[in-house]
Motif scaffolding. Structure first.
Motif, PDB file in Angstrom:
ATOM      1  N   THR A   1      -7.697  -2.328   3.046  1.00 53.51           N
ATOM      2  CA  THR A   1      -9.106  -2.446   3.439  1.00 53.51           C
ATOM      3  C   THR A   1      -9.569  -1.215   4.199  1.00 53.51           C
ATOM      4  O   THR A   1     -10.698  -0.748   4.014  1.00 53.51           O
ATOM      5  N   SER A   2      -8.713  -0.654   5.030  1.00 59.33           N
ATOM      6  CA  SER A   2      -9.095   0.533   5.803  1.00 59.33           C
ATOM      7  C   SER A   2      -9.338   1.749   4.913  1.00 59.33           C
ATOM      8  O   SER A   2      -9.998   2.696   5.329  1.00 59.33           O
ATOM      9  N   ARG A   3      -8.850   1.710   3.695  1.00 66.57           N
ATOM     10  CA  ARG A   3      -9.096   2.814   2.762  1.00 66.57           C
ATOM     11  C   ARG A   3     -10.492   2.700   2.138  1.00 66.57           C
ATOM     12  O   ARG A   3     -11.028   3.678   1.643  1.00 66.57           O
TER      13      ARG A   3
ATOM     14  N   GLU B   1      -2.556   3.683  -4.531  1.00 65.94           N
ATOM     15  CA  GLU B   1      -3.997   3.873  -4.407  1.00 65.94           C
ATOM     16  C   GLU B   1      -4.523   4.762  -5.535  1.00 65.94           C
ATOM     17  O   GLU B   1      -5.586   4.480  -6.108  1.00 65.94           O
ATOM     18  N   LYS B   2      -3.792   5.808  -5.881  1.00 64.51           N
ATOM     19  CA  LYS B   2      -4.196   6.678  -6.989  1.00 64.51           C
ATOM     20  C   LYS B   2      -4.202   5.903  -8.300  1.00 64.51           C
ATOM     21  O   LYS B   2      -5.055   6.110  -9.158  1.00 64.51           O
ATOM     22  N   GLU B   3      -3.242   5.007  -8.443  1.00 64.24           N
ATOM     23  CA  GLU B   3      -3.120   4.217  -9.665  1.00 64.24           C
ATOM     24  C   GLU B   3      -4.186   3.122  -9.748  1.00 64.24           C
ATOM     25  O   GLU B   3      -4.783   2.913 -10.801  1.00 64.24           O
ATOM     26  N   LEU B   4      -4.437   2.433  -8.629  1.00 56.66           N
ATOM     27  CA  LEU B   4      -5.287   1.242  -8.648  1.00 56.66           C
ATOM     28  C   LEU B   4      -6.698   1.444  -8.102  1.00 56.66           C
ATOM     29  O   LEU B   4      -7.566   0.604  -8.319  1.00 56.66           O
TER      30      LEU B   4
ATOM     31  N   PHE C   1       0.818  -1.206   0.000  1.00 58.48           N
ATOM     32  CA  PHE C   1       0.000   0.000   0.000  1.00 58.48           C
ATOM     33  C   PHE C   1       0.858   1.265   0.000  1.00 58.48           C
ATOM     34  O   PHE C   1       1.843   1.366   0.723  1.00 58.48           O
ATOM     35  N   SER C   2       0.449   2.212  -0.806  1.00 59.65           N
ATOM     36  CA  SER C   2       0.974   3.579  -0.773  1.00 59.65           C
ATOM     37  C   SER C   2      -0.086   4.465  -1.411  1.00 59.65           C
ATOM     38  O   SER C   2      -0.943   3.985  -2.157  1.00 59.65           O
TER      39      SER C   2
END
Length: 173
Positions: free
Chosen positions: A94-96, A50-53, A45-46
């Motif tokens: 998951t927390s995102r 997150e922006k990419e996926l 995670f980064s």
């Protein structure tokens, strides 16, 4: 009652998976599903990832599995006094989706290790942070010296005192 059991470990020979599975078997009349963290493999995670996926499908599946359960039993492996990288990564993704990862479910938190500490450091961290992630922690228990207290062939605890403690904790679900 549908009980979800999992180990916070990706080891194929996880003693924590054995403990979580055994603990779940103590819940009377339960339908037990045992999760394998390897089924939820994702990139580390980064914010860039997150922006990419976006929200990866494995994280969405993990969140859904937690939500479908009536109760959760999780046993934490300890790597250098903390969570395993595999669990932390699944948890972070998951927390995102929702900070309320555990969705208000009743949870039993366990931990074990081959040594006398019984992974108590990671268990303390997990139980301490659980309320922030909407876990209704009903109880927790550390099992020290796993191989001295668990019969691998029979798949159950052999130490009567620890067995009583585990049964008492599991009964809180």
């Amino acid at each position: 009652m549908k009980v979800l059991a999992l180990a916070a470990s990706s080891s194929s020979t996880s003693i924590n998976k054995q403990l979580a599975t055994y603990a779940a078997s103590l819940v009377e009349n339960a339908e037990v599903e045992v999760l394998d963290l390897n089924d939820f493999d994702m990139p580390i995670f980064s914010e860039d990832k997150e922006k990419e996926l976006g929200q990866p499908e494995p994280a969405q599946r993990f969140y859904k599995k937690l939500g479908e359960a009536d109760a959760i039993i999780i046993s934490y492996a300890e790597h250098n006094g903390s969570y395993t990288a595999a669990f932390k990564n699944v948890f972070d993704w998951t927390s995102r989706i929702d900070m309320k990862v555990y969705q208000g479910k009743p949870v039993i938190m366990l931990a074990t290790s081959p040594g006398p500490g019984g992974a108590s450091s990671v268990l303390a961290a997990a139980t301490g942070s659980a309320p922030y992630f909407a876990a209704d922690v009903k109880g927790s228990l550390s099992i020290p010296s796993f191989y001295d207290n668990f019969d691998m062939e029979q798949g159950k605890l052999t130490n009567a005192e620890l067995q009583d403690k585990l049964a008492t904790v599991v009964a809180l679900l």
